[in-house]
Each structure stands twice: as structure tokens, then as C-alpha cells.
Design a protein around this motif. Structure first.
Motif, PDB file in Angstrom:
ATOM      1  N   CYS A   7       1.737   1.661  -4.417  1.00  0.00           N
ATOM      2  CA  CYS A   7       1.247   1.450  -3.048  1.00  0.00           C
ATOM      3  C   CYS A   7       1.562   2.661  -2.172  1.00  0.00           C
ATOM      4  O   CYS A   7       0.755   3.047  -1.324  1.00  0.00           O
ATOM      5  CB  CYS A   7       1.893   0.193  -2.475  1.00  0.00           C
ATOM      6  SG  CYS A   7       1.198  -0.381  -0.907  1.00  0.00           S
ATOM      7  N   CYS A  47       0.594   2.228   3.194  1.00  0.00           N
ATOM      8  CA  CYS A  47       0.899   1.047   2.390  1.00  0.00           C
ATOM      9  C   CYS A  47       1.332  -0.122   3.257  1.00  0.00           C
ATOM     10  O   CYS A  47       0.754  -1.206   3.178  1.00  0.00           O
ATOM     11  CB  CYS A  47       1.981   1.382   1.372  1.00  0.00           C
ATOM     12  SG  CYS A  47       2.577  -0.042   0.423  1.00  0.00           S
ATOM     13  N   MET A 106      -3.759  -1.465   4.142  1.00  0.00           N
ATOM     14  CA  MET A 106      -3.956  -1.235   2.710  1.00  0.00           C
ATOM     15  C   MET A 106      -4.925  -2.257   2.132  1.00  0.00           C
ATOM     16  O   MET A 106      -4.744  -3.462   2.284  1.00  0.00           O
ATOM     17  CB  MET A 106      -2.610  -1.324   1.983  1.00  0.00           C
ATOM     18  CG  MET A 106      -2.702  -1.186   0.471  1.00  0.00           C
ATOM     19  SD  MET A 106      -3.466   0.351  -0.079  1.00  0.00           S
ATOM     20  CE  MET A 106      -2.219   1.555   0.357  1.00  0.00           C
TER      21      MET A 106
END
Length: 436
Positions: free
Chosen positions: A181, A195, A200
Motif C-alpha cells: 500500500c 495509502c 487509495m
């Protein structure tokens, strides 16, 4: 042909027997937390603590339990329920301590290129070395190794499952993020992280490909995954639970539609994603109204049940278990250390409470003064009320006891208007605490 992890463990064990690796001092088999100072390759410079229950099977399972940013292995040992469950079911618990500073205090490295590469270095290699050590030193069952953790530890849980699918049988991630991530160190909080910034959104295929790219030749079984997240979490946004679901269901080739859903406990909404045999390979819990405070009472037990290691050892204890000390009367002596990491208009604070008195404290409330302009938006390991001014932090279900000469860590996220000073004027159960 790639050499799988268990072969490497066997080789490491052979080197140790040949005298080429020097083990730490003889382990203490009393039920106490023990630090291991020479467990093997340690590129992350990490510390290792291990809890070995008095009663355990001949080849006990291993649970690797990882703390959140700003915490420590001993802190997670004190504030979570995994050690008490180890006493009940006879598994070994490894408590790694992260040593890399990342804005929130010391966090597990889930952002560097080395950490994203199997055997590449940094914290993942250190953690794998700890597992190898436990296999050699305690005769642990390397076919029953499990990972769990909170926040940064929850992130590392998913990370280790992606990097070492042949080492870990299952994992339970509390308030974590999917593997890969974070783009790099600059993308790790508290900066402007893509992230954890709330935006995201990758496709299930993209998430699954990130895991598969670790080892394109790997065709073995994947570890089962349990995911936990609070619906009111703003530090690691709740929507990242869905991204983790998409990653792991794609890795298993499962539908994005759960095969079942239920509420095993009030406020715990569970979705299960089972394969054609009916085995739930992915389990996701949405904890209603919870902020960045997991695991709370009972959740560690649910994780251990998901791992399938809930059979008590058959060997009776040689001596009756000791009775935990009761809360002692009189004035509790206490010491508090607090650290603040600030940015722009936000900050996080980590508070470590040490019981320096002779007796155990059972049930606590810590009162402190928040500097002007600061307002708490979420917290972990305690409840906080009110959100500004003179604040009272109270224990949650899993950390009411602070044993003599032991510490627990709590923390919170807050906004500020320019004043980033530390909290002041700490009192524990009505009695002043030393600071520093």
C-alpha cells in the motif's frame, strides 16, 4: 528451483548445531516474558521478546504478535490478551519490537524496497529469523506459525503473509493495510500518504498482482487471512478494510461477494469468503463505532480461534498456577513518559504509564491536561473523555491491570492550532505521577 522457507530453517538449524550460529542464553521456561538478544539475521535491528507458557505440547504453535507505531513488544504483551491465551492453549508468542522511526515513533517497515522483497532485508527478515529461532530453541511446530498485530503491526501482518506464504499458516490483521500500500518512506504517515490518506482505490486484480509479484514461481498454499477494522477509524481509514478484502480474495481466486455474513458479537459484523470446500479463506470484521483502538476484549480469542489453535495442552501443570496479584490498597506510585509527533495541523501522542508501586493496579484512569488548541480525534488502548482540556483516559477491556514495575502504552491522534506541546499534569487513579 526456488528454495522454500522451511528448507532454509532446516539449514539454519544445522548451522546452529554445527556451532556456526551462537544461540542466546538458555531459554527460561517459566511463564514470563524473556528477551532474546541473538536470534539470527537481524537487518532491521529489532528486539525480540518471547513468551513460553509453562504447559505446552511437545511441538507448540507460534504466534507472532506485533505492536502499533510508538509501541514495543513488551508493551503489546502487557496490553493484549495473547499471553493469557497462550497459557490456555499452549502456544508460544513472539513479540518483536520495531526500531525504525517513521513519524509516529518506531514502526514496522512496510514501505522500503528491501522490506517488500522476500529475503530482501529490513524488518521482515528479522521477524522470520525470530520464528526460526523459536523453532530451534523451543521445538516449536514450523507448520503452525501465525501472525497478528495492531495498526503498524496489522500492516506487517499482511506484509509477512505476502512475503512468506510458506512460513505462515494464517494471520489476523487489526487496523492494517494491504500489502504494497505504501509507495516508499515518504508515503508513510503522518505525511501526505496516498495509502492512508483516504483516497487509495486499486482494483482487486492490481492488489492481487502485488502479492503474486513477490514470487512469481510460488504455487503453494496461501495463509488464511482475518481482517479487523473500526468503522470510526480515521487514523487508518476504515475504507482500507475493503482494499484488503479485495487483495486477499483476489489472491485466493474468490468472489468479492461474501459467502456468508453474521454478527458473532454485538457490534462485530463479520463477512466470510469461503472456497469450494466451505473453508473461509478470508474473514472481515467491521467493528461498529470503533476508532483506532483494536484489538479490544475478546478479539484476540477470535483470532486464535480462526488460527485453529484452541485445543488445550493435555499435560497438567506440575504446580498450580500462581494467583495474579490483586489490586493493592493505598496510593499507587506511577511514572509517565509522553512523546508527541506533530505535522501541519495534526499530531499523535504516545503515553507510557509505569506502575512503580509494590502492588498491582486493577482498573485505572489517567487524568491529564491537553494543551490549548488541541482536540483528540481518535485514540487507542484507552477511552478518552472529553476531547480537550482536562482529559480522562480509562482502561479498555484488555488492559485493566498494570502489574508492579510494569508499563502499558496508550495514545491518541489530535488536531492542533499551532501549539504542539505535550500533555501535562498526569494523575493515575487520583494520585500525581512523576513525568519523564
Amino acid at each position: 528451483m526456488k528454495i522454500r522457507w522451511k528448507s532454509l530453517l532446516a539449514a539454519a538449524g544445522a548451522l546452529a548445531l554445527a556451532g556456526l550460529a551462537v544461540p542466546a542464553a538458555r531459554p527460561a521456561f517459566a511463564a514470563s516474558l524473556t528477551e532474546v538478544t541473538a536470534f539470527g539475521s537481524n537487518p532491521g535491528g529489532m528486539r525480540m521478546h518471547v513468551y513460553v507458557p509453562d504447559v505446552r505440547p511437545a511441538a507448540p504453535p507460534i504466534v507472532v504478535a506485533m505492536h502499533g507505531c510508538g509501541g514495543s513488544g513488551p508493551g503489546f504483551y502487557s496490553s493484549s490478551e495473547f499471553a493469557s491465551l497462550a497459557d490456555r492453549y499452549g502456544f508460544i508468542v513472539i513479540y518483536p519490537s520495531a526500531m525504525q522511526e517513521a513519524g509516529f515513533g518506531k514502526c514496522f517497515d512496510t514501505w522500503s524496497s528491501a522490506a517488500k522483497t522476500r529475503g530482501g532485508g529490513s524488518d521482515p527478515v528479522s521477524i522470520a529469523s525470530m520464528v526460526s529461532y523459536a523453532g530451534r530453541q523451543y521445538g516449536a511446530d514450523l507448520n503452525r506459525v501465525y501472525a497478528t498485530g495492531s495498526s503498524s503491526g496489522g500492516m506487517m501482518t499482511q506484509h509477512m503473509l505476502a512475503l512468506y506464504p510458506d512460513l505462515f499458516k494464517a494471520g489476523a490483521s487489526f487496523m492494517g493495510v494491504p500489502f504494497d500500500c505504501f509507495a516508499n518512506a515518504a508515503d508513510y504517515p503522518p505525511g501526505a500518504s496516498q495509502c492512508t490518506g483516504g483516497s487509495m482505490n486499486r482494483t482487486p486484480q492490481q492488489w492481487g498482482d502485488a502479492v503474486r509479484r513477490v514470487d512469481t514461481g510460488y504455487t503453494g498454499p496461501r495463509p488464511r487471512v482475518q481482517l479487523w477494522h473500526g468503522t470510526a477509524d480515521t487514523l487508518v481509514p476504515y475504507q482500507l478494510l475493503q482494499e484488503s478484502i479485495e487483495q486477499w480474495t483476489n489472491v485466493f481466486g474468490l468472489s468479492q461477494t461474501p459467502t456468508s455474513s453474521d454478527t458473532p458479537q454485538t457490534g462485530w459484523n463479520r463477512r466470510r469468503y469461503a472456497d469450494s470446500t466451505g473453508t473461509a479463506q478470508v474473514e472481515a470484521y467491521s467493528v461498529q463505532g470503533a476508532g483506532h483502538t483494536l484489538p479490544s476484549s475478546g478479539m484476540a480469542a477470535a483470532a486464535v480461534a480462526f488460527f485453529g489453535i484452541t485445543t488445550p495442552p493435555s499435560t497438567p501443570p506440575s504446580t498450580p498456577p500462581s494467583t495474579p496479584p490483586s489490586s493493592s490498597p493505598g496510593t499507587p506510585a506511577c511514572r509517565v513518559t509522553d512523546t508527541v509527533n506533530a505535522w501541519d495541523r495534526g499530531l499523535t501522542a504516545t503515553i507510557t504509564i509505569t506502575n512503580s508501586g509494590a502492588g498491582s493496579i486493577n482498573g485505572w484512569s489517567l487524568v491529564f491536561t491537553l494543551p490549548a488548541g488541541q482536540t483528540i480525534t481518535s485514540g487507542w488502548s484507552a477511552t478518552y473523555s472529553p476531547q480537550s482540556g482536562q482529559v480522562t483516559a480509562r482502561n479498555v477491556g484488555y488492559n485493566p491491570v498494570i502489574a508492579s514495575n510494569s508499563s502499558i502504552s496508550i495514545g491518541f491522534q489530535a488536531t492542533h492550532t499551532g501549539n504542539t506541546a505535550k500533555p501535562t499534569s498526569f494523575t493515575l487513579n487520583g494520585n500525581p505521577c512523576a513525568v519523564g
